[in-house]
Scaffold this active site. Structure first.
Site, PDB file in Angstrom:
ATOM      1  N   GLY A 183       0.547  -1.557   0.357  1.00 51.57           N
ATOM      2  CA  GLY A 183      -0.192  -0.271  -0.525  1.00 51.57           C
ATOM      3  C   GLY A 183       0.972   1.475  -0.288  1.00 51.57           C
TER       4      GLY A 183
ATOM      5  CG  LEU B  82      -1.282   1.150  -3.643  1.00 53.27           C
ATOM      6  CD1 LEU B  82      -1.949   1.118  -4.757  1.00 53.27           C
ATOM      7  CD2 LEU B  82       0.271   0.424  -3.488  1.00 53.27           C
TER       8      LEU B  82
ATOM      9  CG  HIS C  89       2.826   0.381  -5.255  1.00 52.58           C
ATOM     10  ND1 HIS C  89       3.358   1.999  -4.650  1.00 52.58           N
ATOM     11  CD2 HIS C  89       3.463  -0.761  -4.724  1.00 52.58           C
ATOM     12  CE1 HIS C  89       4.358   1.426  -3.698  1.00 52.58           C
ATOM     13  NE2 HIS C  89       3.833  -0.108  -3.389  1.00 52.58           N
TER      14      HIS C  89
ATOM     15  CD  GLN D  50      15.562  -3.779 -12.698  1.00 53.15           C
ATOM     16  OE1 GLN D  50      15.030  -3.794 -14.025  1.00 53.15           O
ATOM     17  NE2 GLN D  50      17.317  -3.082 -12.883  1.00 53.15           N
TER      18      GLN D  50
ATOM     19  CG  ASP E 169      11.729  -4.026  -3.695  1.00 56.24           C
ATOM     20  OD1 ASP E 169      12.281  -3.704  -1.854  1.00 56.24           O
ATOM     21  OD2 ASP E 169      10.577  -3.257  -4.146  1.00 56.24           O
TER      22      ASP E 169
ATOM     23  CB  VAL F 138       8.313   4.361 -11.655  1.00 59.88           C
ATOM     24  CG1 VAL F 138       8.201   5.039 -12.241  1.00 59.88           C
ATOM     25  CG2 VAL F 138       7.967   3.182 -12.723  1.00 59.88           C
TER      26      VAL F 138
ATOM     27  CG  MET G 226       8.951   7.035  -7.722  1.00 59.83           C
ATOM     28  SD  MET G 226       6.707   6.925  -8.404  1.00 59.83           S
ATOM     29  CE  MET G 226       6.675   7.956  -9.825  1.00 59.83           C
TER      30      MET G 226
ATOM     31  CB  SER H 289       6.018   3.941   0.283  1.00 57.11           C
ATOM     32  OG  SER H 289       5.026   2.669  -1.385  1.00 57.11           O
ATOM     33  NE  ARG H 290      10.314   1.278   4.504  1.00 55.35           N
ATOM     34  CZ  ARG H 290      10.654  -0.482   4.678  1.00 55.35           C
ATOM     35  NH1 ARG H 290      10.867  -1.075   3.207  1.00 55.35           N
ATOM     36  NH2 ARG H 290      10.248  -1.282   5.063  1.00 55.35           N
TER      37      ARG H 290
HETATM   38  P1  AMP Z   1       5.797  -2.743  -1.694  1.00 58.13           P
HETATM   39  O1  AMP Z   1       4.070  -1.809  -1.348  1.00 58.13           O
HETATM   40  O2  AMP Z   1       6.591  -1.628  -1.038  1.00 58.13           O
HETATM   41  O3  AMP Z   1       5.862  -3.963  -0.707  1.00 58.13           O
HETATM   42  O4  AMP Z   1       6.170  -2.777  -3.035  1.00 58.13           O
HETATM   43  C1  AMP Z   1       5.124  -3.754  -3.882  1.00 58.13           C
HETATM   44  C2  AMP Z   1       5.870  -3.790  -5.353  1.00 58.13           C
HETATM   45  O5  AMP Z   1       5.586  -2.472  -6.124  1.00 58.13           O
HETATM   46  C3  AMP Z   1       7.098  -4.863  -5.642  1.00 58.13           C
HETATM   47  O6  AMP Z   1       7.040  -5.763  -6.291  1.00 58.13           O
HETATM   48  C4  AMP Z   1       7.851  -3.120  -5.287  1.00 58.13           C
HETATM   49  O7  AMP Z   1       9.327  -4.517  -6.158  1.00 58.13           O
HETATM   50  C5  AMP Z   1       7.521  -2.794  -6.361  1.00 58.13           C
HETATM   51  N1  AMP Z   1       7.956  -1.064  -6.434  1.00 58.13           N
HETATM   52  C6  AMP Z   1       8.269  -0.716  -5.610  1.00 58.13           C
HETATM   53  N2  AMP Z   1       8.279   0.412  -5.809  1.00 58.13           N
HETATM   54  C7  AMP Z   1       8.752   0.670  -6.897  1.00 58.13           C
HETATM   55  C8  AMP Z   1       9.670   1.241  -8.330  1.00 58.13           C
HETATM   56  N3  AMP Z   1      10.087   2.605  -8.169  1.00 58.13           N
HETATM   57  N4  AMP Z   1       9.375   0.881  -9.538  1.00 58.13           N
HETATM   58  C9  AMP Z   1       8.810  -0.411 -10.061  1.00 58.13           C
HETATM   59  N5  AMP Z   1       8.157  -1.562  -8.571  1.00 58.13           N
HETATM   60  C10 AMP Z   1       8.342  -0.382  -7.370  1.00 58.13           C
END
Ligand code: AMP
Length: 283
Positions: free
Chosen positions: A31, A33, A37, A147, A149, A175, A183, A185-186
């Site tokens: 979340g 987002l 995401h 990617q 992560d 992204v 990008m 969430s942190r």
């Molecule tokens: P999270 O909410 O941080 O657990 O991320 C959920 C999904 O979004 C994971 O597969 C992340 O690798 C992907 N994600 C997070 N930030 C980015 C970003 N800047 N670019 C592409 N994918 C992302």
């Protein structure tokens, strides 16, 4: 878009798609987002008849003292952003994910101990356990991960193959904001000053990429030292600056064809990661 809180309802929906030969895609998230995401949905939309997202801040992947409690949550904003990009949003509570008596954990050995696993022991065990459980509930045909992560993707791919989970995985590009910061969430934890400091993370990766790809320099230990200097000089407390094999995540001395430049560091109290895949044949 339908909001689902009950796991068995989510599974029934998935069964419906399967029975009708239709493809359900899945995007798991925690979340809060952002465009990173949202890009995951775009990445798989053409391959799917419908897409389910999940939003769940998984306590098991946070270590004591990490930011589980303060991890940003924005339920209303998230639902708005998902409105046009997915068909189902699964919003489980803790009992749906870890019902009473839950006692099975999934751990991908070796890969989970590298890179981020060194300073976050147990983190990837939490990730693989929750993703295995979510795959079991949502039962998607395919799933998208970022990617951003990279290590997480490699570990989930290993788990999916080892346990024959039958989910086809897609890794979607990172992204970035206009200034180059990946990008996350942190990022909203960062003060203005910290935000500027954090750009050194990307700068160190671009430095390494240029040394390897443009100048053909192959002394990777020198490059890694300089990467650490670039980040440290800008106030980033470096966790690691590594150049690793894309599959094993082992540190490489010579790049044969492809490698991943991967970095993690603390900017103030915020932990940030970034990476870049390089391919010498694309020179
Ligand atoms: P999270 O909410 O941080 O657990 O991320 C959920 C999904 O979004 C994971 O597969 C992340 O690798 C992907 N994600 C997070 N930030 C980015 C970003 N800047 N670019 C592409 N994918 C992302």
């Amino acid at each position: 878009m339908r909001v689902i809180q009950d796991g068995s309802e989510m599974t029934e929906i998935s069964d419906f798609y399967k029975e009708h030969g239709l493809i359900l895609g899945f995007v798991p998230t925690m979340g809060c987002l952002h465009q990173g995401h949202i890009s995951l949905f775009k990445c798989i939309e053409e391959k799917c008849d419908a897409i389910a997202a999940s939003i769940y801040v998984n306590p098991m992947q946070f270590r004591p003292g990490e930011d589980f409690e303060k991890y940003p949550r924005d339920r209303i904003g998230d639902l708005e952003k998902l409105q046009n990009v997915c068909d189902y949003v699964f919003l489980p509570d803790d009992k749906q994910i870890y019902p009473s008596g839950f006692s099975t954990f999934v751990e991908v050995e070796s890969l989970s101990k590298k890179l981020c696993g060194v300073s976050r022991p147990g983190h990837f065990r939490g990730v693989t356990t929750v993703v295995a459980r979510l795959f079991g509930i949502v039962r998607p045909k395919l799933a998208a991960f970022g990617q951003k992560d990279y290590q997480q993707f490699v570990i989930i791919r290993r788990m999916t193959e080892d346990l024959a989970l039958g989910v086809q995985l897609f890794m979607c590009p990172i992204v970035r904001d206009k200034d180059g910061l990946a990008m996350s969430s942190r990022n909203r934890y960062l003060s203005k000053k910290e935000r500027i400091m954090s750009l050194a993370i990307r700068k160190s990766i671009l430095y390494a990429r240029e040394e390897i790809m443009e100048k053909g320099i192959l002394d990777l230990s020198e490059i890694k030292k300089k990467m650490i200097d670039i980040m440290s000089e800008n106030g980033v407390k470096v966790d690691y600056a590594e150049i690793v094999d894309p599959a094993t995540l082992e540190s490489v001395e010579n790049i044969q064809k492809r490698a991943v430049i991967a970095v993690a560091g603390m900017v103030g109290s915020t932990r940030l990661i970034d990476n870049e895949i390089i391919d010498l044949e694309e020179k």
